[in-house]
Write a protein that holds these residues in place. Structure first.
Motif, PDB file in Angstrom:
ATOM      1  N   GLY A 132      29.127  11.780  14.370  1.00 57.78           N
ATOM      2  CA  GLY A 132      28.834  13.015  15.415  1.00 57.78           C
ATOM      3  C   GLY A 132      28.444  14.206  14.962  1.00 57.78           C
ATOM      4  N   MET A 133      29.105  14.372  13.743  1.00 56.86           N
ATOM      5  CA  MET A 133      28.571  15.584  12.945  1.00 56.86           C
ATOM      6  C   MET A 133      27.085  15.663  12.746  1.00 56.86           C
ATOM      7  SD  MET A 133      32.037  16.767  10.811  1.00 56.86           S
ATOM      8  CE  MET A 133      32.312  15.469   9.922  1.00 56.86           C
ATOM      9  N   ARG A 134      26.626  14.603  11.947  1.00 57.56           N
ATOM     10  CA  ARG A 134      25.389  14.394  11.598  1.00 57.56           C
ATOM     11  C   ARG A 134      24.271  14.746  12.963  1.00 57.56           C
ATOM     12  NH1 ARG A 134      26.698   9.947   8.869  1.00 57.56           N
ATOM     13  NH2 ARG A 134      25.504   8.870  10.303  1.00 57.56           N
ATOM     14  N   GLN A 135      24.828  14.329  14.244  1.00 58.31           N
ATOM     15  CA  GLN A 135      23.948  14.430  15.283  1.00 58.31           C
ATOM     16  C   GLN A 135      23.687  15.766  15.683  1.00 58.31           C
ATOM     17  OE1 GLN A 135      25.083  11.435  18.404  1.00 58.31           O
ATOM     18  NE2 GLN A 135      25.267   9.869  16.884  1.00 58.31           N
ATOM     19  N   VAL A 136      24.801  16.468  15.393  1.00 57.75           N
ATOM     20  CA  VAL A 136      24.969  17.994  16.057  1.00 57.75           C
ATOM     21  C   VAL A 136      24.153  18.746  15.092  1.00 57.75           C
ATOM     22  CG1 VAL A 136      26.096  19.995  16.765  1.00 57.75           C
ATOM     23  CG2 VAL A 136      26.771  17.553  17.433  1.00 57.75           C
ATOM     24  N   PHE A 137      24.641  18.888  13.886  1.00 60.37           N
ATOM     25  CA  PHE A 137      24.138  19.722  12.759  1.00 60.37           C
ATOM     26  C   PHE A 137      23.090  19.220  11.786  1.00 60.37           C
ATOM     27  CE2 PHE A 137      28.748  20.413  13.513  1.00 60.37           C
ATOM     28  CZ  PHE A 137      28.694  21.906  13.849  1.00 60.37           C
ATOM     29  N   ASP A 138      21.831  19.807  12.027  1.00 61.00           N
ATOM     30  CA  ASP A 138      20.643  19.613  11.155  1.00 61.00           C
ATOM     31  C   ASP A 138      21.203  19.966   9.719  1.00 61.00           C
ATOM     32  OD1 ASP A 138      19.094  18.776  13.061  1.00 61.00           O
ATOM     33  OD2 ASP A 138      18.492  20.747  13.575  1.00 61.00           O
ATOM     34  N   ILE A 139      21.779  21.260   9.605  1.00 59.83           N
ATOM     35  CA  ILE A 139      22.132  21.425   8.372  1.00 59.83           C
ATOM     36  C   ILE A 139      23.842  21.595   8.396  1.00 59.83           C
ATOM     37  CG2 ILE A 139      22.252  23.345   6.575  1.00 59.83           C
ATOM     38  CD1 ILE A 139      19.420  24.159   7.441  1.00 59.83           C
ATOM     39  N   MET A 140      24.373  20.883   7.575  1.00 58.53           N
ATOM     40  CA  MET A 140      25.957  20.630   7.876  1.00 58.53           C
ATOM     41  C   MET A 140      26.560  22.059   7.259  1.00 58.53           C
ATOM     42  SD  MET A 140      27.890  18.102   8.943  1.00 58.53           S
ATOM     43  CE  MET A 140      27.346  16.430   8.474  1.00 58.53           C
ATOM     44  N   PRO A 141      27.519  22.467   8.248  1.00 58.43           N
ATOM     45  CA  PRO A 141      28.329  23.921   7.665  1.00 58.43           C
ATOM     46  C   PRO A 141      29.241  23.251   6.335  1.00 58.43           C
ATOM     47  CG  PRO A 141      29.063  23.251   9.837  1.00 58.43           C
ATOM     48  CD  PRO A 141      27.959  22.051   9.272  1.00 58.43           C
ATOM     49  N   PRO A 142      29.972  23.985   5.785  1.00 58.54           N
ATOM     50  CA  PRO A 142      31.054  23.579   4.820  1.00 58.54           C
ATOM     51  C   PRO A 142      32.027  22.900   5.689  1.00 58.54           C
ATOM     52  CG  PRO A 142      30.165  25.833   4.344  1.00 58.54           C
ATOM     53  CD  PRO A 142      29.683  25.560   5.798  1.00 58.54           C
ATOM     54  N   VAL A 143      32.737  21.812   5.149  1.00 58.46           N
ATOM     55  CA  VAL A 143      33.583  20.872   5.947  1.00 58.46           C
ATOM     56  C   VAL A 143      34.685  20.952   5.010  1.00 58.46           C
ATOM     57  CG1 VAL A 143      33.965  18.689   6.962  1.00 58.46           C
ATOM     58  CG2 VAL A 143      31.599  19.710   6.944  1.00 58.46           C
ATOM     59  N   CYS A 144      35.810  21.028   5.706  1.00 58.34           N
ATOM     60  CA  CYS A 144      37.134  20.733   5.140  1.00 58.34           C
ATOM     61  C   CYS A 144      37.940  19.974   5.775  1.00 58.34           C
ATOM     62  CB  CYS A 144      37.945  22.129   4.632  1.00 58.34           C
ATOM     63  SG  CYS A 144      38.778  22.994   6.069  1.00 58.34           S
ATOM     64  N   ALA A 145      38.759  19.171   5.103  1.00 59.54           N
ATOM     65  CA  ALA A 145      40.024  18.389   5.948  1.00 59.54           C
ATOM     66  C   ALA A 145      41.237  18.540   5.448  1.00 59.54           C
ATOM     67  CB  ALA A 145      39.649  16.783   5.499  1.00 59.54           C
ATOM     68  N   LEU A 146      42.303  18.762   6.362  1.00 61.68           N
ATOM     69  CA  LEU A 146      43.450  19.311   5.787  1.00 61.68           C
ATOM     70  C   LEU A 146      44.519  18.311   5.562  1.00 61.68           C
ATOM     71  CD1 LEU A 146      43.649  22.697   7.778  1.00 61.68           C
ATOM     72  CD2 LEU A 146      42.863  22.299   5.426  1.00 61.68           C
ATOM     73  N   LYS A 147      44.242  16.948   6.431  1.00 60.50           N
ATOM     74  CA  LYS A 147      45.343  16.022   6.191  1.00 60.50           C
ATOM     75  C   LYS A 147      45.870  15.539   5.016  1.00 60.50           C
ATOM     76  CE  LYS A 147      44.308  14.499  11.013  1.00 60.50           C
ATOM     77  NZ  LYS A 147      43.703  15.614  11.426  1.00 60.50           N
ATOM     78  N   PRO A 148      44.724  15.542   3.822  1.00 58.05           N
ATOM     79  CA  PRO A 148      45.373  15.085   2.572  1.00 58.05           C
ATOM     80  C   PRO A 148      46.401  16.060   2.099  1.00 58.05           C
ATOM     81  CG  PRO A 148      42.892  14.993   2.706  1.00 58.05           C
ATOM     82  CD  PRO A 148      43.100  15.769   3.892  1.00 58.05           C
ATOM     83  N   TRP A 149      46.345  17.209   2.588  1.00 56.50           N
ATOM     84  CA  TRP A 149      47.559  18.118   2.340  1.00 56.50           C
ATOM     85  C   TRP A 149      48.750  18.179   2.987  1.00 56.50           C
ATOM     86  CZ3 TRP A 149      46.861  20.640  -2.232  1.00 56.50           C
ATOM     87  CH2 TRP A 149      45.470  20.972  -2.696  1.00 56.50           C
ATOM     88  N   LEU A 150      48.749  17.855   4.201  1.00 60.51           N
ATOM     89  CA  LEU A 150      49.553  17.853   5.237  1.00 60.51           C
ATOM     90  C   LEU A 150      49.968  16.650   5.738  1.00 60.51           C
ATOM     91  CD1 LEU A 150      48.044  20.900   7.398  1.00 60.51           C
ATOM     92  CD2 LEU A 150      49.948  21.193   5.801  1.00 60.51           C
ATOM     93  N   GLY A 151      49.346  15.543   5.355  1.00 60.77           N
ATOM     94  CA  GLY A 151      49.439  14.379   6.189  1.00 60.77           C
ATOM     95  C   GLY A 151      48.876  14.377   7.646  1.00 60.77           C
ATOM     96  N   HIS A 152      49.033  13.215   8.224  1.00 60.61           N
ATOM     97  CA  HIS A 152      48.599  13.164   9.898  1.00 60.61           C
ATOM     98  C   HIS A 152      49.647  13.411  10.204  1.00 60.61           C
ATOM     99  CE1 HIS A 152      46.614  12.656  13.501  1.00 60.61           C
ATOM    100  NE2 HIS A 152      45.963  11.530  13.128  1.00 60.61           N
ATOM    101  N   THR A 153      49.698  14.567  11.015  1.00 62.91           N
ATOM    102  CA  THR A 153      50.807  15.141  11.758  1.00 62.91           C
ATOM    103  C   THR A 153      50.724  14.897  13.301  1.00 62.91           C
ATOM    104  OG1 THR A 153      50.201  17.574  11.841  1.00 62.91           O
ATOM    105  CG2 THR A 153      51.480  16.756  10.032  1.00 62.91           C
ATOM    106  N   LEU A 154      49.840  13.927  13.606  1.00 63.35           N
ATOM    107  CA  LEU A 154      49.779  13.473  15.187  1.00 63.35           C
ATOM    108  C   LEU A 154      49.649  14.532  16.162  1.00 63.35           C
ATOM    109  CD1 LEU A 154      52.076  10.479  14.384  1.00 63.35           C
ATOM    110  CD2 LEU A 154      49.707  10.458  14.146  1.00 63.35           C
ATOM    111  N   GLY A 155      50.505  14.423  17.151  1.00 64.68           N
ATOM    112  CA  GLY A 155      50.168  15.579  18.235  1.00 64.68           C
ATOM    113  C   GLY A 155      50.340  16.858  17.725  1.00 64.68           C
TER     114      GLY A 155
END
Lengths: 294, 389
Positions: free
Chosen positions: B299-322
């Motif tokens: 999905g991201m590749r379809q929108v962004f020709d040039i990908m902005p910087p991407v981060c993910a926080l679940k490795p730090w916080l865990g998946h906290t669901l809702g």
């Protein structure tokens, strides 16, 4: 700001023991035998499906769904399986514990491709979700919305009555009440109009708002929500200057989210131009008001 | 139409209490998740979990579980309301927008365990003041003097993101002067064992978009955010745009071809009147599950020709669901206020996905930031927050 009501769909079932098998109703309404779903999702499909059958609901319609108590049946099954029987939650049962599972089935079955949301409020379920949907329609964030509420029983009924604090002989019912609302369009026949949905932190602010609505006792009826005390209802109606009472609750068994029935039944029975003020309350003595016109 | 700004926040996660402690813990690098104990039918099972730091341990009796939940909520909600400086009269008119997937089910689990010990024929959800999901919000309102409307959003992993979206809409519509959004998720056996049954749990740290990703670690978190029509200071964050879409591809995963993910991202950009190139950085949902990362990357590749910087926080916080919609937003914004994009070190690029996470803390200017969330039940939400003038 307001929204037009283009269709309504209802399923009100006084509870029998055993309760009515809903599979045939789901198939009759949606044309599909939707498998591996419980009563909560079945009721959502029947009510929403009847609403969609009454008018051609387009694919860009959002699903706004609410409940007073949520999908008890699935939660109870998962809890009993785990803590009583020592069995891990079955994957499908576990996934269906998320209340928006019903939104998924409604959207998939009716081929809708817009927003979806599930909201719970103990006493003001239908009012809450209608208010959110109204804001979305007013702002243009949703082209139109299928707005509904469901509350279902769990088996055995004696246990259900214990859970919801009812005496052993209290009549029970299940309800699924849906409206399709959207902005004014000349090409769509309409049932009526949602003029306002508001919530108030006390009776004084409710009455102050009512005073601004210029309600005419000649063409505006009052209906009391199921959680509004009878004396309070009479007092509010009197102070609002209204004399007509619209009774949608006579003979209705207990379930949590009945306010959608008031709107749907009023729009189905009132003469053109008539208005309804529906007032409900929560345990903190906060109030909700829905104003609709036929 | 009035504006709507973030004016008070409270945060409690596996990284700590308060945004300062959360940011400080990030500097220490990854630690292994702790183990949480699921008690059921006379058995106990240990599962990797990112539990709340500096909170009483879960797994006690029902009174202990309720007291733990109250303490966590009192801290975060109290901090947010205090920071926003709301008077008692303003609190009384404030609306509560709760996002959670499990509500207080941990308390109900403990009650049922106790009842089963006393009576083997006990039934679930019995003898409670009211067996209703909405009871949880009423309790919160009562403890914090909130008398405005309450809405409990239960849309799985998008719940608190959706709560924020609707709180913002209600304030902008003029119906509310203030709204408080709460996202909360605490340990419960049903969720832990349910995810285990779906074979989605990793035995170690999460690695979103990594070629060796092997699932998620669940986490506990509680966050609260007060919205108001007046910014507290220059550069206050606000919700610039948002979108939600129901994805009917599957109950448990977004369409892997990326079509539904790209559509919700495009709708969010449209609602913010922005082009893809205007996104300064992006926080991915990043659950490190095979299907989510595949759909999200496509999905991201379809929108962004040039990908902005991407981060993910679940490795730090865990998946906290809702709760993730709000706690990830607050942590992201706290770092952005310090001019930093949070990094996720040790992620090896999966060339099939083509998404490279930011590896370490990097400078971040003011701008427009996208945060994406995808949930069971086909619920996809994309938020765009901004701190530019």
């Amino acid at each position: 700001m307001s929204a037009q009501v283009y269709a309504s769909g209802e399923c009100h079932l006084p509870t029998t023991d055993p309760p009515l098998d809903l599979k045939p109703l789901v198939k009759e309404t949606t044309g599909e035998a939707v498998r591996r779903i419980g009563r909560f999702i079945q009721l959502a499909l029947i009510g929403a499906g009847r609403c969609a059958k009454a008018a051609a609901v387009p694919p860009d319609t959002a699903v706004y769904f609410a409940s007073g108590r949520g999908d008890f049946e699935t939660t109870v099954e998962v809890m009993a399986t785990l803590f009583r029987d020592g069995g891990a939650p079955k994957p499908l049962s576990f996934v269906n514990t998320v209340s928006n599972a019903a939104c998924y089935y409604v959207a998939r079955t009716l081929k809708l491709q817009s927003r979806s949301n599930f909201v719970c409020n103990r006493n003001l379920a239908f009012e809450s979700v209608l208010q959110l949907a109204l804001v979305e329609v007013e702002s243009g964030a949703a082209a139109s919305a299928l707005v509904g509420s469901v509350d279902a029983v769990t088996m055995p009924l004696a246990e259900h009555r214990r859970r919801v604090h009812l005496p052993a002989d209290a009549p029970l019912a299940e309800g699924s009440h849906w409206l399709w609302i959207g902005p004014a369009r000349d090409d769509r026949p309409r049932l009526g109009e949602v003029l306002a949905v508001e919530q108030f932190s006390d009776a004084a602010s409710l009455l102050a708002w009512i005073a601004t609505q210029q309600l005419d006792a000649g063409n505006c009826a009052f209906s009391a929500g199921q959680f509004l005390d009878a004396d309070a209802a009479q007092g509010l109606r009197t102070q609002a200057g209204l004399t007509q009472v619209f009774d949608y609750r006579a003979g209705r068994g207990h379930y949590s989210s009945q306010s959608g029935a008031a709107i749907a039944e009023f729009l189905a029975s009132a003469p053109p131009g008539a208005r309804l003020l529906h007032v409900n309350a929560d345990p903190a003595d906060c109030f909700s008001a829905m104003l609709v016109s036929r | 139409m009035p504006g709507c700004y973030f004016i008070g926040a409270g945060l409690h996660t596996a990284l700590g209490r308060g945004t300062a402690e959360n940011l400080a813990t990030l500097q220490g690098g990854f630690t292994a998740p702790s183990m949480a104990l699921a008690h059921y039918a006379g058995r106990t099972q240990a599962l990797p979990y990112r539990t709340l730091r500096d909170a009483a341990p879960s797994g006690s009796d029902s009174a202990g579980e309720l007291s733990r939940l109250d303490a966590v909520l009192d801290y975060t909600l109290g901090t947010a309301l205090e920071q926003a400086g709301l008077t008692p009269a303003e609190r009384a008119r404030t609306g509560l927008f709760l996002g959670t997937s499990a509500f207080d089910i941990g308390v109900s689990e403990a009650e049922y365990r106790e009842q089963l010990q006393a009576h083997p024929t006990a039934i679930p959800l019995d003898r409670q003041p009211s067996a209703s999901l909405g009871q949880f919000a009423l309790r919160m309102r009562s403890r914090h003097g909130i008398r405005g409307p309450d809405f409990s959003f239960n849309t799985a992993c998008t719940a608190s993101a959706n709560a924020l979206m609707h709180a913002d809409a209600m304030v902008r519509s003029g119906r509310l002067a203030h709204a408080v959004v709460v996202g909360v998720e605490t340990f419960n056996a049903i969720t832990a064992l349910g995810f285990q049954g779906l074979q989605l749990l990793s035995p170690d740290n999460m690695k979103p978009f990594d070629r060796n990703r092997n699932g998620l670690v669940l986490g506990e978190a509680c966050a609260a955010l007060v919205l108001g029509t007046q910014p507290r200071r220059a550069g206050s964050f606000f919700l610039r745009g948002s979108a939600n879409l129901c994805d009917t591809h599957s109950m448990s995963a977004a369409n892997p071809d990326g079509s539904t993910v790209s559509l919700v991202i495009r709708r969010a950009l449209q609602s913010a009147s922005l082009a893809p190139r205007d996104i300064t950085a992006l926080k991915a949902h990043g659950t490190a599950s095979l299907l989510n990362d595949e759909a999200e990357a496509a999905g991201m590749r379809q929108v962004f020709d040039i990908m902005p910087p991407v981060c993910a926080l679940k490795p730090w916080l865990g998946h906290t669901l809702g709760a993730c919609g709000l706690n990830e937003l607050l942590l992201f914004c706290a770092a952005a206020e310090q001019g930093l994009l949070i990094g996720t070190p040790g992620i090896a690029l999966d060339s099939d996905l083509g998404v490279q996470l930011n590896q370490g803390p990097t400078p971040l200017p003011t701008g427009n930031f996208m945060l994406n969330f995808f949930g069971f039940g086909g619920n996809n939400t994309s938020l765009i927050v901004a701190n530019a003038a």
